[in-house]
Scaffold this motif. Structure first.
Motif, mmCIF file in Angstrom:
data_model
loop_
_atom_site.group_PDB
_atom_site.id
_atom_site.type_symbol
_atom_site.label_atom_id
_atom_site.label_comp_id
_atom_site.label_asym_id
_atom_site.label_seq_id
_atom_site.Cartn_x
_atom_site.Cartn_y
_atom_site.Cartn_z
ATOM 1 N N ARG A 328 0.818 -1.211 0.000
ATOM 2 C CA ARG A 328 0.000 0.000 0.000
ATOM 3 C C ARG A 328 0.852 1.262 0.000
ATOM 4 O O ARG A 328 0.356 2.351 -0.280
ATOM 5 N N ASP A 329 2.125 1.133 0.304
ATOM 6 C CA ASP A 329 3.023 2.283 0.272
ATOM 7 C C ASP A 329 3.590 2.536 -1.124
ATOM 8 O O ASP A 329 4.404 3.430 -1.317
ATOM 9 N N GLY A 330 3.151 1.733 -2.103
ATOM 10 C CA GLY A 330 3.615 1.911 -3.471
ATOM 11 C C GLY A 330 4.916 1.208 -3.791
ATOM 12 O O GLY A 330 5.356 1.202 -4.937
ATOM 13 N N GLU A 331 5.524 0.582 -2.778
ATOM 14 C CA GLU A 331 6.774 -0.142 -2.998
ATOM 15 C C GLU A 331 6.476 -1.551 -3.524
ATOM 16 O O GLU A 331 5.386 -2.075 -3.331
ATOM 17 N N PRO A 332 7.445 -2.208 -4.176
ATOM 18 C CA PRO A 332 7.206 -3.551 -4.725
ATOM 19 C C PRO A 332 6.786 -4.544 -3.646
ATOM 20 O O PRO A 332 7.306 -4.538 -2.532
ATOM 21 N N ALA A 333 5.828 -5.387 -3.991
ATOM 22 C CA ALA A 333 5.332 -6.412 -3.066
ATOM 23 C C ALA A 333 4.875 -7.614 -3.875
ATOM 24 O O ALA A 333 4.674 -7.529 -5.084
ATOM 25 N N ARG A 334 4.686 -8.718 -3.181
ATOM 26 C CA ARG A 334 4.427 -9.998 -3.853
ATOM 27 C C ARG A 334 3.123 -10.621 -3.370
ATOM 28 O O ARG A 334 2.837 -10.624 -2.171
ATOM 29 N N CYS A 335 2.351 -11.172 -4.302
ATOM 30 C CA CYS A 335 1.081 -11.834 -3.984
ATOM 31 C C CYS A 335 1.116 -13.244 -4.566
ATOM 32 O O CYS A 335 1.121 -13.413 -5.792
ATOM 33 N N THR A 336 1.137 -14.237 -3.691
ATOM 34 C CA THR A 336 1.237 -15.632 -4.113
ATOM 35 C C THR A 336 -0.014 -16.385 -3.695
ATOM 36 O O THR A 336 -0.471 -16.254 -2.555
ATOM 37 N N LEU A 337 -0.560 -17.166 -4.615
ATOM 38 C CA LEU A 337 -1.747 -17.985 -4.341
ATOM 39 C C LEU A 337 -1.391 -19.449 -4.554
ATOM 40 O O LEU A 337 -0.944 -19.843 -5.638
ATOM 41 N N PHE A 338 -1.555 -20.262 -3.507
ATOM 42 C CA PHE A 338 -1.408 -21.712 -3.626
ATOM 43 C C PHE A 338 -2.795 -22.306 -3.879
ATOM 44 O O PHE A 338 -3.763 -21.961 -3.188
ATOM 45 N N TYR A 339 -2.878 -23.207 -4.834
ATOM 46 C CA TYR A 339 -4.184 -23.669 -5.318
ATOM 47 C C TYR A 339 -4.213 -25.193 -5.432
ATOM 48 O O TYR A 339 -3.269 -25.806 -5.924
#
Length: 720
Positions: A328-339
C-alpha cells in the motif's frame, strides 16, 4: 473555502504533507466541496481516505464517517490525530463519561470527523443527537466507507449497512460519499440505489496495482517449503491467509519452529488475543500474521511486503482486496496464491451450508471465476481487471504468466467452433453446456433442447473437456466472449466474437505443457546508496513510535523515510518540503530527524573509520568513544554540537547492540531495578505504558536505555 486547484494543493500540503493529488483525488474533493453525492471506487492504497478527510477539514460542520470495524476506525482516528487533525470516534469501547465528553467536544466545534459503526449510527438515541448536531453546528456530509458491504452482490455483505437508507430520508440535503476498494458494475449500481444517491458523481480508478507481482502455485508436498522460502526471501512484514482456523494455528506454529516470528489470527480466538496479535504485527514486533479472512478490513498497515493465500479464496473480489493489503506504500510487493482442487471442494461445502438458494447460486458463480483465475494462463492482471470491467492489454511484466510465459498456439479454428456453438445455442447457456454439445454428449439437457441435432454437435471430440474449458476462459479473458454476472453463467457474443467467426481475427491461446514452478522474483530496484542512513531513520521512527504507543508508519511511512535518505535535508524548511511531511509533523518530529540527517552528513564529511561493525554507523562509534572517555551525555552533545536527545538515541542503539556502554553511569542501579520491575509487571515493549506506570518519575531516555540493555541480554553481544 478553497476553490482553485492551487488552494487545494496548499491545503493538501498543510494537512497531509503531500505536494500533489493522486489520480481522481482532486476531482472527488471538488465534488465533495460542491455538496454532490459521490461514489468512489479506488483500489487499496489509492488514497480513498484523503478524498473525504480533506473536504471535511475545509467545510463547516461535522463529517460523519461510517466504518464497519472498531479496530479500523480507531486506527484511522489515531492516524488523523497524529497529523494534528481533530477526529474522534464513538463506539462500545468507551465509558459513558468518555462518550459524553466527546459529544460535548463535537458540539463545541472541536471535532471535524466523527467515526461510527453503522448499527450505532442509525439507532434512535444517536439520530436524536445528530438532529442536535445539524441544528447547532451543521452536518457537512456522511461518508460510507467499505460501501460494498451494503450490496448482497458484494463480497462482504452486511445487513446492518442496509439501515443506512434512513440517512437520506432524515437528512435529504446532506451529501453522501460512498467509497470502496472493490466493486463490480452491478455492485456500484446497487450502492447508489440502496443509499438513494441523487445524481451521484461516480469515480472509478484503475484497479491495476503495478507494484504488485502476482503468481499462482499448485499445492503439493513441497508447498510449505516454498512458502518458507518466499517469507525468508521477501523479508519485512507479510500476511498468510488460510481457509480454516485449525490450519492457521498449525501453520503459525510451524513457522515459529522454523525461526519466523509469526502469530495466528482467527474468529476462534478471544477478542483480546486477536487485538494483541494484530497490534504486535502492525507495530513490527512480529513479521508474519497467519489468518483466516477474519483478518480483513481491520488491517491498515502500508508496508506489507507479501501476501500469501495458502488456499484458494472464495471469490475474486476477496482475493483482490486481501492481496491488495500488500504494497500500500507503493513499494514492490508480492502476492502468491497456492491452489488445489481440494480447496474447491472445501469452498463448495461452505456454499452448500448457505440457506438461501440465490446466495448459493451467486457464491458458485464467484467460485467459478476465481478458479478461472487460478487455472488461467493469460496475464493475471488481464483476468483480474476484466472481472471489474476494466480492459488491460496483457504483457504486464508483473505476473508469473507474463514473466514465465508458456507456449502459445493458434486456436483460431477451435475458437470459431466454440463461438459458433454459442450462437447456435442462442446465447442462452454456459460453457459446460457448450462443451457438452461440442463433444457430442447425449445428456438429457442436450437432447431436451434439441442441441444433439445442431451442426456443431460432436465437432469437438478431438479436444478434452479441460482443453475446451481452457479455450473458454481464454476467450473471456481476451474480451472475445462475455459471461453474464447475475449469478447464472451464460455466454454472450460481442463484436470481437463475430470478427473471429468471420476470419477477421486470429485467436492465440497459452497452452500449458509440463508445469514448472516460477522462479522467485525479486524487486528490480537497486538498494539505495544511503541504506545505512535509512536504517538509522527507521530506528529513530521505531523509538518515537514506542514512546507514543503508535505504529511506526504513523510517524512517517517508508516512502517519506526514503526521501529523507535521498535528499538529506539539513534545515527545517527543507525538511518540510518532503512529501509526507505536513506542518504538524514538521514541528513535532523535525528536530529529531534532522539531528540524524545532520549527523550522517557530518560523519560523511569527516574521515570515516574503515573497519566498522555491521550494527552501528561511524557517528555512533564516535559517541561510544567519547562515552568511554568519561564524558556525560550533555558533554558529548556539546562536543559534537548535537542535541542531547540525539546522543541518547546513539547510546540506546549501542546498548541494544550489546556494546560496552557503562549503564551505571547513565542511570543508577536502583532506578534500573525499578524500570526492570515495571517491564516484568506490564510485559510490554513500549515505553509509554512503562512511563505512566512509573508515574512520570523516570525519563524516556532512562527507560529506553534500560530496555535496550535488557533486550541485548537475550542476543549475542557485539565485540567492542
Amino acid at each position: 473555502m478553497p476553490a482553485t486547484g492551487y488552494a487545494l494543493e496548499k491545503a493538501l500540503k498543510r494537512y497531509f504533507g503531500y505536494d500533489r493529488f493522486r489520480p481522481l483525488q482532486q476531482e472527488i474533493v471538488e465534488n465533495a466541496l460542491a455538496n454532490q453525492d459521490v461514489v468512489v471506487i479506488m483500489p487499496t492504497g489509492g488514497g480513498k481516505s484523503l478524498c473525504f478527510q480533506l473536504p471535511a477539514l475545509l467545510k463547516s460542520g461535522l463529517t460523519v464517517v461510517v466504518s464497519p470495524l472498531i479496530a479500523l476506525m480507531q486506527d484511522q482516528v489515531e492516524s488523523l490525530r497524529n497529523n494534528g487533525i481533530p477526529a474522534t470516534f464513538l463506539n462500545s469501547t468507551l465509558s459513558r463519561t468518555a462518550q459524553r465528553s466527546r459529544e460535548q467536544a463535537i458540539l463545541e466545534k472541536k471535532v471535524k470527523l466523527l467515526y461510527m459503526a453503522p448499527e450505532r449510527l442509525v439507532g434512535e438515541p444517536f439520530l436524536q443527537f445528530l438532529d442536535l448536531i445539524q441544528h447547532e453546528i451543521g452536518i457537512a456530509g456522511f461518508v460510507i466507507d467499505e460501501a460494498h458491504c451494503i450490496s448482497a452482490w458484494g463480497h462482504d455483505f452486511r445487513p446492518e449497512y442496509r439501515q443506512l437508507q434512513i440517512l437520506r430520508q432524515r437528512y435529504p440535503q446532506v451529501p453522501i460519499m460512498a467509497l470502496t476498494a472493490t466493486a463490480t458494475p452491478r455492485v456500484r449500481q446497487d450502492i447508489s440505489q440502496q443509499l438513494t444517491l441523487q445524481n451521484p458523481q461516480v469515480h472509478v480508478a484503475s484497479f491495476n496495482r503495478p507494484n504488485l507481482y502476482y503468481e499462482v502455485r499448485h499445492q503439493n508436498r513441497n508447498s510449505y517449503n516454498e512458502l518458507l522460502q518466499i517469507i525468508r526471501q521477501e523479508g519485512g512484514s507479510g500476511i498468510v491467509y488460510c481457509l480454516s482456523r485449525r490450519q492457521v494455528d498449525e501453520l503459525a506454529e510451524q513457522l515459529r519452529n522454523d525461526g519466523i516470528s509469526a502469530l495466528p489470527y482467527h474468529a476462534g480466538m478471544t477478542d483480546e488475543d486477536r487485538r494483541q496479535n494484530q497490534t504486535r504485527f502492525i507495530r513490527d514486533e512480529i513479521s508474519v500474521i497467519v489468518a483466516t479472512v477474519a483478518f480483513g478490513m481491520g488491517i491498515d498497515k502500508p508496508d506489507v511486503r507479501f501476501v500469501i493465500h495458502y488456499n484458494l479464496p472464495r471469490n475474486l473480489e476477496s482475493y483482490y482486496q486481501e492481496s491488495g493489503r500488500a504494497g500500500r506504500d507503493g513499494e514492490p510487493a508480492r502476492c502468491t496464491l497456492f491452489y488445489s482442487y481440494r480447496d474447491i471442494k472445501t469452498i463448495e461445502y461452505f456454499i452448500d451450508q448457505k440457506p438461501d438458494p440465490d446466495d448459493q447460486r451467486i457464491a458458485r458463480q464467484q467460485l467459478r471465476r476465481v478458479v478461472d483465475y487460478a487455472e488461467g494462463t493469460d496475464c493475471r492482471r488481464s483476468i483480474q481487471l476484466s472481472y471489474f470491467g476494466e480492459s488491460f492489454p496483457g504483457n504486464c511484466n508483473g505476473c508469473d504468466n507474463c514473466c514465465y510465459p508458456k507456449p502459445v498456439e493458434d486456436w483460431t479454428i477451435e475458437a470459431q467452433k466454440f463461438l459458433s456453438c454459442v450462437a447456435r445455442c442462442k446465447q442462452r447457456f454456459g460453457s459446460n453446456h457448450i462443451i457438452d454439445v461440442l463433444r457430442g454428449s447425449k445428456k438429457e439437457k442436450v437432447r431436451r433442447n434439441g442441441h444433439d441435432r445442431l451442426s456443431t454437435h460432436g465437432i469437438g471430440k478431438d479436444k478434452s473437456k479441460e482443453e475446451w474449458r481452457l479455450l473458454a476462459r481464454s476467450l473471456i479473458h481476451q474480451g472475445l466472449l462475455e459471461e453474464t454476472t447475475d449469478g447464472y453463467s451464460v455466454l454472450k457474443l460481442n463484436q470481437a466474437s463475430w470478427e473471429v467467426m468471420r476470419k477477421q481475427r486470429s485467436v492465440f491461446v497459452v497452452v500449458p505443457k509440463e508445469e514448472k514452478v516460477a522462479a522467485s522474483v525479486q524487486s528490480s530496484e537497486a538498494r539505495e546508496a544511503g541504506e545505512r542512513l535509512l536504517q538509522e531513520l527507521r530506528s529513530l521512527r521505531k523509538t518515537i513510535a514506542s514512546e507514543e504507543s503508535i505504529p511506526p508508519y504513523m510517524v512517517f511511512p517508508d516512502s517519506t523515510l526514503r526521501l529523507m535518505a535521498q535528499k538529506q535535508p539539513q534545515t527545517t524548511e527543507e525538511f518540510g518540503e518532503l512529501s509526507g511531511v505536513g506542518e504538524y509533523k514538521r514541528q513535532k518530529y523535525g528536530d529529531r530527524f534532522l539531528a540524524v540527517l545532520r549527523a550522517h552528513k557530518q560523519s560523511q564529511a569527516s574521515q570515516k573509520p574503515k573497519n566498522r561493525t555491521p550494527n552501528t554507523s561511524s557517528t555512533h562509534e564516535i559517541t561510544l568513544e567519547l562515552h568511554r572517555q568519561g564524558l556525560s551525555v550533555a558533554d558529548i552533545a556539546r562536543e559534537r554540537n548535537f542535541k542531547e536527545s540525539t546522543i541518547a538515541d546513539h547510546l540506546a542503539k549501542l546498548l541494544a547492540a550489546g556494546y560496552d556502554v557503562d549503564l551505571n553511569r547513565l542511570i543508577s542501579p536502583e532506578r534500573q531495578k525499578a524500570i526492570l520491575h515495571a517491564v516484568d509487571v506490564l510485559g510490554v515493549s513500549f515505553m509509554k505504558p512503562i512511563y505512566e506506570y512509573l508515574q512520570h518519575q523516570y525519563t524516556y531516555n532512562e527507560i529506553r536505555w534500560v530496555m535496550s540493555w535488557y533486550s541485548s541480554q537475550r542476543s549475542p553481544k557485539q565485540s567492542s
